[in-house]
Design a protein around this motif. Structure first.
Motif: not given
Ligand SMILES: *[C@@H]1O[C@H](CO)[C@@H](O)[C@H](O)[C@H]1NC(C)=O
Ligand SMILES: *[C@@H]1O[C@H](CO)[C@@H](O)[C@H](O)[C@H]1NC(C)=O
Ligand SMILES: *[C@@H]1O[C@H](CO)[C@@H](O)[C@H](O)[C@H]1NC(C)=O
Ligand SMILES: [Zn+2]
Length: 268
Positions: A23-32, A260-264
């Protein structure tokens, strides 16, 4: 506690945890760890359109306070399908191809690969990309992928004449593009490529009059993306693209918000 009870409790914890993760795609995407990069040019009266297309235009603009002092604003807009950052649906050059409204989300959300050829292009508006240029540059992922070629052209977007290389004397366009050869090669080498994008006004070179690259993409069921804004540096691998066009049901193309969603973290 008996050993079997411990196992049972662990199993329950595992199941609960799995559901929580799911359920945590949001948390995953916004975990920094991720950043969201906008690869879209804005739609306004500067937006580049193909010369014969209707440019983006507000046909009505209201923005005012009424007698009671409350604000109201609304516009209509008109625009061609093929201008600014936009998608080309297979129907654009293949009669039996999909329209924009039929493109599946599983192809519009895809692994993103940027192929930076800007140093080879070297600002040459006559440049055409052939197989020999790509030897060591080509990189594939084993999943549905959007490949975007960076010609280094986004910097000219605010100057339409320069961006399109419009020559008023002979009525030609002059900007770099892909050869038929290179696109055929890519598509046959990796069946997981779902779309090809460019930071110029067309996947074919500006000088093209028969649009072979458009025809290959459409015939093979791939979509094209044109006028990508690659002004900003973006990792060449490891990003995920959200290529979500306006859902014009029978569209041959449509304005697109490309992100684009990219890893920092630096990709390995
Ligand atoms: C392109 O994107 C950059 C940021 O990534 C932005 O600053 C710039 O305004 C955009 N350029 C145009 C012409 O849309
Ligand atoms: C373009 O849009 C800008 C911002 O809305 C406006 O100030 C300008 O007058 C417009 N130019 C033309 C030629 O319509
Ligand atoms: C485009 O933007 C660049 C840099 O921001 C600026 O130097 C140039 O004058 C602009 N060109 C036009 C036609 O607006
Ligand atoms: Zn197009």
């Amino acid at each position: 506690m008996a050993a079997s009870n411990v196992v049972f409790v662990l199993l329950i914890c595992f199941i609960i945890n799995s559901f929580a993760k799911r359920d945590s795609l949001y948390d995953f995407l916004f975990n920094g760890d991720y950043e969201f990069i906008d690869l879209t040019h804005p739609f306004d009266n500067q937006t580049v359109y193909w010369p014969n297309a209707q440019v983006f235009r507000f046909t009505k603009q209201i923005g005012d306070y009424d007698a009671t002092g409350s604000w109201y604003a609304a516009n209509d807009f008109t625009a061609g399908e093929h201008g600014g950052t936009h998608i080309d649906a297979p129907y654009h050059f293949a009669k039996t191809g999909l329209h924009v409204g039929e493109l599946p989300l599983t192809k519009l959300i895809a692994a993103l690969i940027i192929i930076d050829i800007s140093s080879i292009v070297n600002d040459d508006p006559k440049f055409v990309l052939y197989k020999t240029h790509l030897d060591h540059l080509l990189y594939y992922e084993d999943k549905p992928s959007l490949l975007i070629f960076k010609f280094g052209w986004s910097k000219y977007f605010n100057d339409t004449k320069k961006y399109l290389g419009q020559n008023d004397n002979d009525n030609t366009l002059n900007f770099p593009g892909l050869s038929e050869e290179v696109v055929e090669w890519i598509i046959s080498a990796n069946k997981k490529v779902v779309g090809i994008g460019v930071d110029v006004a067309s996947v074919d070179p500006g000088s093209s009059t028969n649009f072979p690259v458009h025809k290959i993409l459409s015939t093979k069921g791939l979509y094209g993306i044109e006028n990508v804004n690659l002004s900003r540096q973006i990792p060449e691998t490891g990003c995920t693209a959200l290529a979500l066009p306006m859902k014009i049901a029978l569209g041959t193309g449509a304005p697109l918000r490309l992100v684009a969603i990219c890893s920092k973290q630096e990709p390995k």
